[in-house]
Design a protein around this motif. Structure first.
Motif, PDB file in Angstrom:
ATOM      1  N   VAL A   1      74.217  59.568  24.419  1.00 36.98           N
ATOM      2  CA  VAL A   1      74.310  60.508  25.532  1.00 36.98           C
ATOM      3  C   VAL A   1      73.522  59.970  26.717  1.00 36.98           C
ATOM      4  N   PHE A   2      74.177  59.891  27.874  1.00 35.55           N
ATOM      5  CA  PHE A   2      73.536  59.438  29.104  1.00 35.55           C
ATOM      6  C   PHE A   2      73.330  60.617  30.046  1.00 35.55           C
ATOM      7  N   VAL A   3      72.155  60.693  30.615  1.00 40.11           N
ATOM      8  CA  VAL A   3      71.835  61.738  31.578  1.00 40.11           C
ATOM      9  C   VAL A   3      71.378  61.066  32.865  1.00 40.11           C
ATOM     10  N   ASP A   4      72.065  61.406  33.963  1.00 42.91           N
ATOM     11  CA  ASP A   4      71.765  60.807  35.270  1.00 42.91           C
ATOM     12  C   ASP A   4      71.757  59.280  35.202  1.00 42.91           C
ATOM     13  N   GLY A   5      72.711  58.739  34.428  1.00 41.57           N
ATOM     14  CA  GLY A   5      72.867  57.299  34.329  1.00 41.57           C
ATOM     15  C   GLY A   5      71.959  56.605  33.351  1.00 41.57           C
ATOM     16  N   GLN A   6      71.042  57.335  32.717  1.00 42.66           N
ATOM     17  CA  GLN A   6      70.099  56.761  31.762  1.00 42.66           C
ATOM     18  C   GLN A   6      70.408  57.233  30.342  1.00 42.66           C
ATOM     19  N   ALA A   7      70.325  56.312  29.373  1.00 43.04           N
ATOM     20  CA  ALA A   7      70.555  56.681  27.978  1.00 43.04           C
ATOM     21  C   ALA A   7      69.448  57.639  27.517  1.00 43.04           C
ATOM     22  N   LEU A   8      69.844  58.805  27.065  1.00 42.32           N
ATOM     23  CA  LEU A   8      68.869  59.803  26.607  1.00 42.32           C
ATOM     24  C   LEU A   8      68.581  59.648  25.120  1.00 42.32           C
ATOM     25  N   CYS A   9      69.652  59.594  24.314  1.00 38.93           N
ATOM     26  CA  CYS A   9      69.467  59.548  22.873  1.00 38.93           C
ATOM     27  C   CYS A   9      70.801  59.244  22.198  1.00 38.93           C
ATOM     28  N   VAL A  10      70.720  59.013  20.887  1.00 38.44           N
ATOM     29  CA  VAL A  10      71.916  58.841  20.058  1.00 38.44           C
ATOM     30  C   VAL A  10      71.880  59.907  18.974  1.00 38.44           C
TER      31      VAL A  10
END
Length: 207
Positions: free
Chosen positions: A18-27
């Protein structure tokens, strides 16, 4: 963490990055994604972000547990301890253990029986040493006792050990005798058992 979901990437291992604002948040486990009711472009609240992180911890814990179980057998407590040593949070470790126990991959009774049989037949350990090894692996005392009752008497393992490991010992030589007796004591045999089978052993030699 809050922001907007900008990208979702499905992975071969069943995960979803999951990407939030272009950054990978978590899997997380892709199967868990539907429960969040979110899609690409949706706003992610701080509460949902925390829930995703917890979900990610569970997914990572299951992956670590699967990798550990692929290498060797564990008791439930032994696997949980292994996960914690790898940095898995306590709750995620417990949930991973329960997950694999529910699938039948963690059976303490079977694990203990197999390990005890192997230690008895290949290491020629006495029941006392086997009990120590089982407890060190996280097996509960009741299960340990039940397994020990299925094993042959210690004398069988002692005689095998004498025939294989100590067949060249000169038991009339005090130095060799003391060294061998101490080793047998470490294997869990009582002095009385050793003396009864070996003979020529003085009680003060193992104190």
């Amino acid at each position: 963490m809050s922001g907007h979901i900008t990208k979702l990437t499905y992975l071969r291992n069943g995960g979803l990055r999951v990407f939030v604002d272009g950054q990978a948040l978590c899997v997380i486990d892709a199967a868990d994604w539907g429960a969040f009711g979110l899609s690409k472009g949706d706003a992610l609240s701080g509460e949902s972000g925390e829930a995703l992180q917890q979900c990610a911890q569970r997914f990572e814990a299951r992956k670590r547990a699967a990798a550990s179980l692929a290498c060797q057998a564990y008791s439930a407590k032994g696997l949980e301890r292994r996960l914690r040593q790898k940095g898995t949070p306590a709750q995620a470790a417990q949930e991973a253990v329960e997950h694999y126990r529910s699938l039948g991959y963690l059976e303490d009774g079977v694990f203990a029986q197999n390990l005890a049989q192997r230690l008895h037949e290949t290491k020629n350990y006495a029941k006392r040493r086997i009990a120590q090894e089982l407890r060190a692996k996280g097996v509960e005392q009741q299960t340990v006792q039940e397994v020990l009752e299925t094993l042959p008497p210690d004398e069988a393992a002692l005689r095998r050990s004498l025939e294989k490991k100590y067949r060249t010992v000169d038991w009339s030589d005090a130095v060799q005798r003391r060294r061998a007796v101490r080793a047998l004591l470490r294997d869990g045999f009582a002095w009385e058992q050793i003396a009864a089978v070996v003979g020529h052993v003085q009680e003060e030699e193992w104190e």
